[in-house]
Write a protein that holds these residues in place. Structure first.
Motif, PDB file in Angstrom:
ATOM      1  N   UNK A 139       0.825  -1.208   0.000  1.00  0.00           N
ATOM      2  CA  UNK A 139       0.000   0.000   0.000  1.00  0.00           C
ATOM      3  C   UNK A 139       0.860   1.259   0.000  1.00  0.00           C
ATOM      4  N   UNK A 140       2.028   1.203   0.638  1.00  0.00           N
ATOM      5  CA  UNK A 140       2.926   2.362   0.598  1.00  0.00           C
ATOM      6  C   UNK A 140       3.394   2.637  -0.828  1.00  0.00           C
ATOM      7  N   UNK A 141       3.696   1.575  -1.578  1.00  0.00           N
ATOM      8  CA  UNK A 141       4.094   1.741  -2.982  1.00  0.00           C
ATOM      9  C   UNK A 141       2.947   2.312  -3.799  1.00  0.00           C
ATOM     10  N   UNK A 142       1.725   1.824  -3.558  1.00  0.00           N
ATOM     11  CA  UNK A 142       0.570   2.348  -4.292  1.00  0.00           C
ATOM     12  C   UNK A 142       0.337   3.820  -3.982  1.00  0.00           C
ATOM     13  N   UNK A 143       0.464   4.189  -2.721  1.00  0.00           N
ATOM     14  CA  UNK A 143       0.276   5.593  -2.350  1.00  0.00           C
ATOM     15  C   UNK A 143       1.352   6.476  -2.968  1.00  0.00           C
ATOM     16  N   UNK A 144       2.578   5.977  -3.042  1.00  0.00           N
ATOM     17  CA  UNK A 144       3.648   6.766  -3.627  1.00  0.00           C
ATOM     18  C   UNK A 144       3.478   7.025  -5.104  1.00  0.00           C
ATOM     19  N   UNK A 145       2.702   6.180  -5.793  1.00  0.00           N
ATOM     20  CA  UNK A 145       2.460   6.363  -7.221  1.00  0.00           C
ATOM     21  C   UNK A 145       1.174   7.126  -7.505  1.00  0.00           C
ATOM     22  N   UNK A 146       0.545   7.690  -6.473  1.00  0.00           N
ATOM     23  CA  UNK A 146      -0.616   8.539  -6.686  1.00  0.00           C
ATOM     24  C   UNK A 146      -1.955   7.858  -6.529  1.00  0.00           C
ATOM     25  N   UNK A 187      -3.043   9.556   3.112  1.00  0.00           N
ATOM     26  CA  UNK A 187      -3.501   9.865   1.769  1.00  0.00           C
ATOM     27  C   UNK A 187      -4.087   8.702   1.014  1.00  0.00           C
ATOM     28  N   UNK A 188      -4.200   7.524   1.652  1.00  0.00           N
ATOM     29  CA  UNK A 188      -4.719   6.341   0.977  1.00  0.00           C
ATOM     30  C   UNK A 188      -5.917   5.805   1.743  1.00  0.00           C
TER      31      UNK A 188
END
Length: 464
Positions: A411-418, A435-436
């Motif tokens: 989920x951290x990777x998904x949040x970092x990509x917007x 933010x997610x």
């Protein structure tokens, strides 16, 4: 007096039989027995050559390890797969399909090593030195301390290693070199095994790291007996679709590090180039708000990667509908179609179903099940999935959703990509990512209904 004996050796498991059989009785492989002649004097010399290392037993407390340092290799991706660098005296076996880029990658590794560490020797048993020069010129490589050598006789290769004393040796490939003491052909079980043992002994005695290129069979395994993978220290596979530009370097064995690391490269006209952010690269050409498209968060080793899953359903013109998967396990696709039909109520019995993992990747992780099922339902209903929604979850036969490991990193990777919204199983331990918004579902039917409508980007919400 020399005695000659005819045996039939399996090219998969190495077992010997006195007569030819259509199927190997040990491993069950068809048409793998090859006739070979053995001479007792040649076998005696071979056993003497590979008798082992010279020395005496030493107490564990007395073993000196001072000054041991790993050697740098090409880029962070390659270093990460090796576990932090190249160990002196290690033997690394790299396998992959023809044309996948094994020779290009190792030529870059040897050139980088020659520029930054010391002299390197690149031995090719398949190409001439002129061909190697043309490839190096095309990739813009002009190392001063890189030596190239075209030879198939392993004894001559070892003589050159002893004379030159390089700090790195690349042999391309182990199946095309031969020992003249053995009567069998190059690439046979005895040649591959004895050749690997000879190279291993030289590498350990002189602390010279070696790279060996291995051919693969139609099943994707390295050709020859499995004992070859037990001899070497590290086994790497270069994977990917030849018609796509991305390549994955995956470790399946590493005596000096973890096998959980994966390196991502892009094939270009100048060789293989590192991809520092593979998720962004795989999603760069994604069509926004297209029916049948979903984003899954998968794990390649310890690295989370976001990939686009595409699905297409169309009315079947025949009595037996087609099921086609590209980059996804076919048996798992059949299971998901059955669950969608039985548990969700989608009438897919008369629909052709096509599933594609964009980018040429091959994904076997069950955590992609949810994205595949949602993409199929989206295409069947002709409804779009929200563009900023990422999905993680395994689908069970009862239609329930099961949790996946390392959810926080995903989920951290998904949040970092917007991405602002994530769909996860209700049973998962949900981390709090700024933010997610995370929405959970207990069953696949609820997850599909959630994914095909707008989701709230606020706090956690249960859809059960």
């Amino acid at each position: 007096m020399t005695k000659v004996r005819t045996v039939f050796v399996c090219q998969q498991c190495g077992s010997q039989q006195s007569r030819w059989m259509g199927r190997c009785p040990d491993c069950g492989t068809w048409d793998s027995l090859v006739e070979q002649t053995e001479r007792r004097d040649a076998a005696s010399r071979s056993r003497a050559i590979t008798s082992g290392f010279q020395g005496r037993p030493v107490g564990l407390r007395d073993v000196a390890i001072g000054g041991f340092t790993r050697l740098p290799v090409l880029g962070r991706e390659f270093v990460g797969v090796l576990g932090g660098g190249l160990v002196p005296g290690s033997v690394v076996l790299i396998g992959g399909e023809p044309g996948i880029g094994k020779s290009s990658l190792l030529l870059q590794v040897a050139a980088h090593f020659a520029d930054h560490v010391g002299p390197a020797l690149y031995v090719s048993a398949e190409e001439s030195v002129q061909q190697i020069k043309l490839r190096a010129a095309r990739m813009g490589l002009e190392p001063e301390r890189l030596l190239v050598y075209s030879e198939t006789n392993l004894n001559a290769i070892l003589d050159q290693v002893a004379a030159i004393k390089p700090q790195l040796v690349v042999v391309d490939s182990i199946q095309t070199v031969y020992l003249e003491e053995l009567s069998s052909a190059a690439g046979s079980v005895s040649q591959v095994r004895e050749g690997a043992l000879r190279l291993l002994r030289v590498a350990k005695e002189h602390a010279i790291p070696m790279f060996l290129v291995g051919h693969v069979t139609k099943e994707g395994a390295i050709a020859g007996p499995r004992v070859l993978e037990h001899i070497v220290d590290v086994v790497l596979y270069l994977e990917g679709d030849r018609f796509h530009q991305y390549r994955l370097l995956r470790g399946v064995k590493n005596r000096f590090g973890s096998t959980d690391e994966v390196g991502v490269f892009e094939m270009t006209a100048h060789g293989l180039r590192e991809v520092p952010n593979p998720s962004q690269a795989f999603l760069s050409e994604r069509t926004v708000n297209a029916p049948g498209s979903a984003v899954a968060v998968t794990m390649e080793g310890t690295r989370p990667i976001l990939v686009e899953v595409q699905a297409l359903t169309a009315h079947s013109a025949g009595a037996q509908p087609r099921r086609t998967a590209n980059g996804f396990d076919m048996n798992r696709l059949l299971m998901l179609v059955a669950v969608l039909t039985k548990r969700v109520g989608l009438p897919l019995f008369n629909q052709d179903v096509y599933v594609n993992i964009v980018g040429g990747l091959r994904i076997d992780e069950p955590a992609v099940d949810l994205a595949v099922a949602v993409a199929i339902a989206s295409s069947f209903r002709n409804m779009r999935v929200r563009q900023d929604l990422a999905m993680v979850g395994e689908v069970g036969l009862a239609g329930e959703l099961r949790s996946a490991g390392q959810l926080e990193r995903r989920l951290t990777e998904a949040s970092g990509l917007g991405f602002t919204c994530a769909l996860c199983p209700e049973t998962a331990h949900l981390p709090c990512i700024e933010g997610l918004g995370v929405i959970t579902a207990r069953a696949l039917a609820d997850a599909i209904e959630t994914a095909l409508r707008d989701c709230d980007t606020g706090t956690h919400e249960n859809q059960s």
